[in-house]
Design a protein around this motif. Sequence first.
Motif, PDB file in Angstrom:
ATOM      1  N   GLU A  17       0.816 -11.550  -2.994  1.00  0.00           N
ATOM      2  CA  GLU A  17       0.496 -10.582  -1.946  1.00  0.00           C
ATOM      3  C   GLU A  17       1.431  -9.364  -2.038  1.00  0.00           C
ATOM      4  OE1 GLU A  17       1.127 -12.503   1.809  1.00  0.00           O
ATOM      5  OE2 GLU A  17       1.305 -10.507   2.714  1.00  0.00           O
ATOM      6  N   PHE A  18       2.689  -9.633  -2.347  1.00  0.00           N
ATOM      7  CA  PHE A  18       3.676  -8.559  -2.509  1.00  0.00           C
ATOM      8  C   PHE A  18       3.254  -7.600  -3.619  1.00  0.00           C
ATOM      9  CE2 PHE A  18       7.497  -7.306  -5.025  1.00  0.00           C
ATOM     10  CZ  PHE A  18       8.057  -6.418  -4.121  1.00  0.00           C
ATOM     11  N   LEU A  19       2.849  -8.190  -4.734  1.00  0.00           N
ATOM     12  CA  LEU A  19       2.425  -7.374  -5.873  1.00  0.00           C
ATOM     13  C   LEU A  19       1.099  -6.666  -5.556  1.00  0.00           C
ATOM     14  CD1 LEU A  19       3.145  -6.651  -8.781  1.00  0.00           C
ATOM     15  CD2 LEU A  19       2.031  -8.758  -9.532  1.00  0.00           C
ATOM     16  N   GLY A  20       0.182  -7.364  -4.916  1.00  0.00           N
ATOM     17  CA  GLY A  20      -1.132  -6.793  -4.612  1.00  0.00           C
ATOM     18  C   GLY A  20      -1.043  -5.621  -3.647  1.00  0.00           C
ATOM     19  N   ASP A  21      -0.142  -5.732  -2.689  1.00  0.00           N
ATOM     20  CA  ASP A  21       0.051  -4.639  -1.744  1.00  0.00           C
ATOM     21  C   ASP A  21       0.455  -3.363  -2.482  1.00  0.00           C
ATOM     22  OD1 ASP A  21       0.643  -3.648   1.074  1.00  0.00           O
ATOM     23  OD2 ASP A  21       2.602  -3.404   0.111  1.00  0.00           O
ATOM     24  N   ALA A  22       1.370  -3.507  -3.444  1.00  0.00           N
ATOM     25  CA  ALA A  22       1.823  -2.343  -4.214  1.00  0.00           C
ATOM     26  C   ALA A  22       0.690  -1.787  -5.079  1.00  0.00           C
ATOM     27  CB  ALA A  22       3.020  -2.734  -5.082  1.00  0.00           C
ATOM     28  N   LEU A  23      -0.110  -2.671  -5.651  1.00  0.00           N
ATOM     29  CA  LEU A  23      -1.228  -2.223  -6.497  1.00  0.00           C
ATOM     30  C   LEU A  23      -2.266  -1.472  -5.669  1.00  0.00           C
ATOM     31  CD1 LEU A  23      -1.445  -5.444  -8.651  1.00  0.00           C
ATOM     32  CD2 LEU A  23      -1.205  -3.148  -9.608  1.00  0.00           C
ATOM     33  N   LEU A  24      -2.613  -2.024  -4.515  1.00  0.00           N
ATOM     34  CA  LEU A  24      -3.538  -1.319  -3.624  1.00  0.00           C
ATOM     35  C   LEU A  24      -2.991   0.057  -3.284  1.00  0.00           C
ATOM     36  CD1 LEU A  24      -4.667  -3.898  -0.931  1.00  0.00           C
ATOM     37  CD2 LEU A  24      -6.126  -2.566  -2.465  1.00  0.00           C
ATOM     38  N   GLY A  25      -1.684   0.092  -2.994  1.00  0.00           N
ATOM     39  CA  GLY A  25      -1.056   1.355  -2.614  1.00  0.00           C
ATOM     40  C   GLY A  25      -1.262   2.426  -3.662  1.00  0.00           C
ATOM     41  N   VAL A  26      -1.070   2.076  -4.911  1.00  0.00           N
ATOM     42  CA  VAL A  26      -1.141   3.094  -5.954  1.00  0.00           C
ATOM     43  C   VAL A  26      -2.584   3.481  -6.262  1.00  0.00           C
ATOM     44  CG1 VAL A  26      -1.142   1.680  -8.069  1.00  0.00           C
ATOM     45  CG2 VAL A  26       0.018   3.860  -8.048  1.00  0.00           C
ATOM     46  N   VAL A  27      -3.490   2.518  -6.258  1.00  0.00           N
ATOM     47  CA  VAL A  27      -4.875   2.865  -6.601  1.00  0.00           C
ATOM     48  C   VAL A  27      -5.502   3.714  -5.481  1.00  0.00           C
ATOM     49  CG1 VAL A  27      -7.161   1.973  -7.175  1.00  0.00           C
ATOM     50  CG2 VAL A  27      -5.131   0.832  -8.073  1.00  0.00           C
ATOM     51  N   VAL A  28      -5.217   3.375  -4.250  1.00  0.00           N
ATOM     52  CA  VAL A  28      -5.769   4.183  -3.150  1.00  0.00           C
ATOM     53  C   VAL A  28      -5.063   5.546  -3.091  1.00  0.00           C
ATOM     54  CG1 VAL A  28      -6.138   4.302  -0.659  1.00  0.00           C
ATOM     55  CG2 VAL A  28      -6.523   2.152  -1.872  1.00  0.00           C
ATOM     56  N   ALA A  29      -3.776   5.567  -3.406  1.00  0.00           N
ATOM     57  CA  ALA A  29      -3.068   6.852  -3.475  1.00  0.00           C
ATOM     58  C   ALA A  29      -3.751   7.781  -4.476  1.00  0.00           C
ATOM     59  CB  ALA A  29      -1.603   6.636  -3.875  1.00  0.00           C
ATOM     60  N   GLU A  30      -4.099   7.237  -5.621  1.00  0.00           N
ATOM     61  CA  GLU A  30      -4.729   8.064  -6.650  1.00  0.00           C
ATOM     62  C   GLU A  30      -6.109   8.555  -6.209  1.00  0.00           C
ATOM     63  OE1 GLU A  30      -5.811   6.071 -10.250  1.00  0.00           O
ATOM     64  OE2 GLU A  30      -5.786   7.915 -11.429  1.00  0.00           O
ATOM     65  N   LEU A  31      -6.878   7.661  -5.593  1.00  0.00           N
ATOM     66  CA  LEU A  31      -8.201   8.061  -5.092  1.00  0.00           C
ATOM     67  C   LEU A  31      -8.078   9.237  -4.116  1.00  0.00           C
ATOM     68  CD1 LEU A  31     -10.163   4.770  -4.267  1.00  0.00           C
ATOM     69  CD2 LEU A  31     -10.954   6.657  -5.702  1.00  0.00           C
ATOM     70  N   LEU A  32      -7.124   9.139  -3.217  1.00  0.00           N
ATOM     71  CA  LEU A  32      -6.951  10.197  -2.216  1.00  0.00           C
ATOM     72  C   LEU A  32      -6.429  11.475  -2.862  1.00  0.00           C
ATOM     73  CD1 LEU A  32      -5.455   8.011   0.642  1.00  0.00           C
ATOM     74  CD2 LEU A  32      -7.675   9.174   0.677  1.00  0.00           C
ATOM     75  N   TYR A  33      -5.523  11.301  -3.824  1.00  0.00           N
ATOM     76  CA  TYR A  33      -4.953  12.438  -4.553  1.00  0.00           C
ATOM     77  C   TYR A  33      -6.065  13.241  -5.218  1.00  0.00           C
ATOM     78  CZ  TYR A  33      -1.697  14.777  -7.800  1.00  0.00           C
ATOM     79  OH  TYR A  33      -0.962  15.689  -8.502  1.00  0.00           O
ATOM     80  N   GLU A  34      -7.045  12.521  -5.768  1.00  0.00           N
ATOM     81  CA  GLU A  34      -8.160  13.194  -6.433  1.00  0.00           C
ATOM     82  C   GLU A  34      -9.136  13.800  -5.424  1.00  0.00           C
ATOM     83  OE1 GLU A  34      -8.409   9.905 -10.075  1.00  0.00           O
ATOM     84  OE2 GLU A  34      -9.904   9.932  -8.487  1.00  0.00           O
ATOM     85  N   ALA A  35      -9.426  13.026  -4.378  1.00  0.00           N
ATOM     86  CA  ALA A  35     -10.491  13.434  -3.440  1.00  0.00           C
ATOM     87  C   ALA A  35     -10.044  14.548  -2.499  1.00  0.00           C
ATOM     88  CB  ALA A  35     -10.967  12.225  -2.636  1.00  0.00           C
ATOM     89  N   HIS A  36      -8.751  14.679  -2.288  1.00  0.00           N
ATOM     90  CA  HIS A  36      -8.242  15.671  -1.340  1.00  0.00           C
ATOM     91  C   HIS A  36      -7.196  16.555  -2.010  1.00  0.00           C
ATOM     92  CE1 HIS A  36     -10.238  13.953   2.232  1.00  0.00           C
ATOM     93  NE2 HIS A  36     -10.200  12.869   1.503  1.00  0.00           N
ATOM     94  N   PRO A  37      -7.672  17.418  -2.891  1.00  0.00           N
ATOM     95  CA  PRO A  37      -6.727  18.206  -3.700  1.00  0.00           C
ATOM     96  C   PRO A  37      -5.889  19.192  -2.883  1.00  0.00           C
ATOM     97  CG  PRO A  37      -9.000  18.869  -4.139  1.00  0.00           C
ATOM     98  CD  PRO A  37      -9.078  17.666  -3.269  1.00  0.00           C
ATOM     99  N   HIS A  38      -6.270  19.416  -1.643  1.00  0.00           N
ATOM    100  CA  HIS A  38      -5.480  20.350  -0.840  1.00  0.00           C
ATOM    101  C   HIS A  38      -4.684  19.652   0.247  1.00  0.00           C
ATOM    102  CE1 HIS A  38      -7.755  23.283  -3.006  1.00  0.00           C
ATOM    103  NE2 HIS A  38      -8.882  22.801  -2.525  1.00  0.00           N
TER     104      HIS A  38
END
Lengths: 218, 218
Positions: B32-53
């Motif tokens: 769960e510890f590792l999965g939480d970090a993985l979710l964090g980065v993949v969703v961070a990237e999705l948002l980074y792409e979807a909301h460029p401003h």
Amino acid sequence: MTKLAYRFRDPSLGQLALTHRSVGKPNNERMEFLGDALLGVVVAELLYEAHPHASEGELSRLRAQLVNGQALAVIARELELGDELKLGSGELKSGGFRRESILADAFEALVAAVYLDAGFAECRAVVRALFEPLVAAIPRSSKDAKTRLQELLQARGWSLPHYDLIDSHGEDHAKTFDVSCDISEPEAIRAEGRGSSRRAAEQDAAEAVLRRLQDLKA
Amino acid sequence: MTKLAYRFRDPSLGQLALTHRSVGKPNNERMEFLGDALLGVVVAELLYEAHPHASEGELSRLRAQLVNGQALAVIARELELGDELKLGSGELKSGGFRRESILADAFEALVAAVYLDAGFAECRAVVRALFEPLVAAIPRSSKDAKTRLQELLQARGWSLPHYDLIDSHGEDHAKTFDVSCDISEPEAIRAEGRGSSRRAAEQDAAEAVLRRLQDLKA
């Protein structure tokens, strides 16, 4: 550019990572968000591997020790990021290139820049190279090798190790035991150990298998 | 197993991810510890792409909306993880398979299990497939920073911001403008912005004030 062991295919990514918001836009703030998450996962994995019996709470605590503004600023200084920072004139005058938070943020952004430039595997390799010595410096818990090997295998759901006495020799009061340790997952690994008791030989063999498992991952 | 669009090479990893600590050890807590970090980065990237401003603060806020116990439990229910959970007898009797935190934790662990089974690319693909519709459903913030700042201050009944041109420099065709933005409530905050037009510099300054207001709340 800097002492980071990475050469950017797209150097503008590396430059953006070192551009503080005092310069205007674009700057490294959004990259910092992504880099923070990337650091989180790569260090999480390092700790997950290195501390196979640590609880979730212990892993979180260890990560917070390694990934925080102060610790990241130390790494940023080792990489000499301060020399390459792009700062607005106000921050320049006030010595912003020495400020902990600005350095830590730039390091996080640089991690994201490597990811955007080359993907996860490269980013992971860069971060692991920087953090492996720090993770290794954390005192191991005192659990013995047999226990650590068993817990590591259990954590992955792999089959447990098998120990066999190969040989024993010497006089009764100074006997030496040779023992083999076999595991079948993730692949067949056999190592031998030696000790003055059967149990000590098993520990030695387990240690050898743990080392081989480490090498597999590297 | 479950409705997750992923087939484990090593099914024991998937099973471990669904094993609650009430069963004993090994269980899914470390994953769960590792999965939480993985979710964090993949969703961070999705948002980074979807909301460029979006600013760093907005990206953090959006991620917290998508990655929290309640939201993850919704996904876990859609994947029907509850049916596959391994629970100790106490949790079974008390209906632990319906409990939000247990479901959310199991989902996080499952994300880590995919990573351990197949690596980052596969894990990222699985998580993106689940979160892309959620990210797409976030209303784009079409409002610029000046508008958002003004609306935020008006909503609280606070005084409106004041913008001043501090300086402009450079050739006519490549001029740079420095602008300040001042607010007096809830406390005096002054930030400076820079841009290639006076309006762009004002947006930048308003963004900086919004950030400072965010920090106040944090």
